[in-house]
Design a protein around this motif. Sequence first.
Motif, mmCIF file in Angstrom:
data_model
loop_
_atom_site.group_PDB
_atom_site.id
_atom_site.type_symbol
_atom_site.label_atom_id
_atom_site.label_comp_id
_atom_site.label_asym_id
_atom_site.label_seq_id
_atom_site.Cartn_x
_atom_site.Cartn_y
_atom_site.Cartn_z
ATOM 1 N N THR A 35 0.839 -1.201 0.000
ATOM 2 C CA THR A 35 0.000 0.000 0.000
ATOM 3 C C THR A 35 0.870 1.246 0.000
ATOM 4 O O THR A 35 2.051 1.212 0.369
ATOM 5 N N TRP A 36 0.243 2.370 -0.386
ATOM 6 C CA TRP A 36 0.950 3.651 -0.357
ATOM 7 C C TRP A 36 1.360 4.005 1.068
ATOM 8 O O TRP A 36 2.432 4.549 1.306
ATOM 9 N N GLN A 37 0.478 3.708 2.034
ATOM 10 C CA GLN A 37 0.795 4.016 3.422
ATOM 11 C C GLN A 37 2.044 3.274 3.874
ATOM 12 O O GLN A 37 2.889 3.822 4.591
ATOM 13 N N GLY A 38 2.148 2.013 3.445
ATOM 14 C CA GLY A 38 3.315 1.230 3.818
ATOM 15 C C GLY A 38 4.573 1.656 3.096
ATOM 16 O O GLY A 38 5.666 1.588 3.641
ATOM 17 N N GLU A 90 5.075 8.676 8.416
ATOM 18 C CA GLU A 90 4.922 8.182 9.790
ATOM 19 C C GLU A 90 6.055 8.721 10.658
ATOM 20 O O GLU A 90 5.842 9.055 11.822
ATOM 21 N N THR A 112 5.119 12.132 11.578
ATOM 22 C CA THR A 112 4.025 12.124 12.557
ATOM 23 C C THR A 112 4.562 11.854 13.955
ATOM 24 O O THR A 112 4.196 12.547 14.915
ATOM 25 N N ASN A 138 -5.392 8.972 4.144
ATOM 26 C CA ASN A 138 -4.546 7.781 4.073
ATOM 27 C C ASN A 138 -3.250 7.910 4.859
ATOM 28 O O ASN A 138 -2.544 6.912 5.060
ATOM 29 N N PHE A 139 -2.913 9.122 5.301
ATOM 30 C CA PHE A 139 -1.688 9.346 6.059
ATOM 31 C C PHE A 139 -2.018 10.148 7.318
ATOM 32 O O PHE A 139 -2.904 11.010 7.305
ATOM 33 N N ARG A 140 -1.284 9.871 8.400
ATOM 34 C CA ARG A 140 -1.574 10.505 9.690
ATOM 35 C C ARG A 140 -0.880 11.847 9.878
ATOM 36 O O ARG A 140 -1.170 12.551 10.841
ATOM 37 N N THR A 186 -3.282 12.925 16.427
ATOM 38 C CA THR A 186 -3.241 11.481 16.180
ATOM 39 C C THR A 186 -4.237 10.687 17.027
ATOM 40 O O THR A 186 -4.879 9.770 16.526
#
Length: 403
Positions: A98-101, A107, A110, A239-241, A312
Motif C-alpha cells: 500500500t501507499w501508506q506502507g 509516519e 508524525t 490515508n496518512f496521519r 493522532t
Amino acid sequence: MSQQIETAKTPSPPAKESEGTHLVREIMSGNAVISVLAVVVALVIGGILIAVTDPRVSAASGYFFADPMATLSAIWSSISEAYGALWRGATYDPTARTWQGQLGIFETLTFATPLIFSGLAVTLAFRAGLFNIGAQGQIILGATFAGAVGFGMHLPPVVHLLVVILAGALGGAIWGGIAGFLKAKTGAHEVIVTIMLNYIAISLVLYLLKNQLKDPNSSNPISPQMDANALFPLLLGPNFRVHAGLILAILAVIGVAWLLNRSTLGFEYRAIGANPKAARTAGMLVSRGYITVMLISGALAGLAGVAQIAGTEKSLDSEIAGSIGFDAITVALLGRSKPWGTFFAALLFGAFKAGGTSMAVNADVSIDIVAVVQSLIVLFIAAPPLIRSIFRIKESRREGVSA
C-alpha cells in the motif's frame, strides 16, 4: 606600590559550578561530531545484539572453524536485513503493498511532531540553567486542557482549533510555571519538583477520566472524541496521519531559535544559564527569568499534548503522553540544546519509532532492540570522553561552551 596596583587589577576567579551542573552542561553543549559518533557507536552495538540473538547466526557459529565465512555471512545478513527494514519503514519501502506502507517517511514525521515540541521545551529550559524533567506532566496537562475544550465545546472551524492550541499551551505553561515559581521563590530544585509534578499529572488525569471527562458511552477511562473542528487538518488526506501540527512544530523551532539567538529575553536566558550570579550583578532579574522560561518551556510541552490529542489520538486517555516526555530529554541531549539540533534529533527518533515496527515484522527482530539503541545513544552522549577515546578525538577548547 606597583605590585598593589597589579593585585587590584587582577580579576577574581569566577564562581565554580557544582559538579552536577557542570556535568549536565558538558553533556548538553558538546559539539555535533560527538552526537553523530554516539549514534554510530549505538547502531554498531545494536547490530551486535541483533546478530547475537539471531538463530541463523547461532546455527552458523556451531561450525565456525569449519566454515567461518558462513558465520560472517549470517551476521552480515542479520544486521543488514534488520537495519534495512528499519530504514525502509522510516523512509520509503518499494516492496510494501500500500501507499501508506511505502511512504514511511510520513509516519516518521508524525511521530517526530510531538518530540519536536517537547524537545524544544527541555532545550529552552536548559539554556536558562534549568533541567526540565517534567515535560511528561506538562504534555499530559496540555492534552487535558486541549481535550476539555476540544470535545466540550463546539466552535466554528479554525477558531475551535486555535482555542484548542491556546488551551493546550496554557495547561503546559501552568504546570511548568509551578516549577519555575518554586525555583525562583524558594530555591526548590527543578528536577525534584518536575518529577513530582509528573506523578501528580498522571494521577490527576486518571481521576478526571473516571469522573468529569469520562465518555458516558464507554466503560473505559477515556474521554469523548474531539470535535471535528478541533482537529489538526491532515496534510495528505485520510490515508496518512501526518497533520498540520508538523507545520506548527517547525514554526516553534524557528521561534525558539529566534528567541534564544536574536532577542533580549533570549540573551538574558543564556546569561542566566551561564552564570546566574553574574547575571544578577549585571541587573538581570534571575527569578523572573526562571519563571518565564519555565512558562514558555511548559507551553511548548503542552503543544506536544495538543499534537497528540488533536493530531493522532483524537481522545484523551491515561496513555496520551506515552513516553514522549522522557524521550524529549534524549532528543534535547542529542540536539546539544540547540533548536535545530533538537529538530533533527526528533526526526531521528521519529524514524526509530516508525521503522521499529517494520524491523520487527519484516526482519523478525524484537522491537525492543530499537529501545536498546536509543538507550545506548543516551549512554554515549552522556559520556563524551568515552566517544573521544574510542575515535581518538582531541577535546576542542570551544567544546562545552553553548552557543
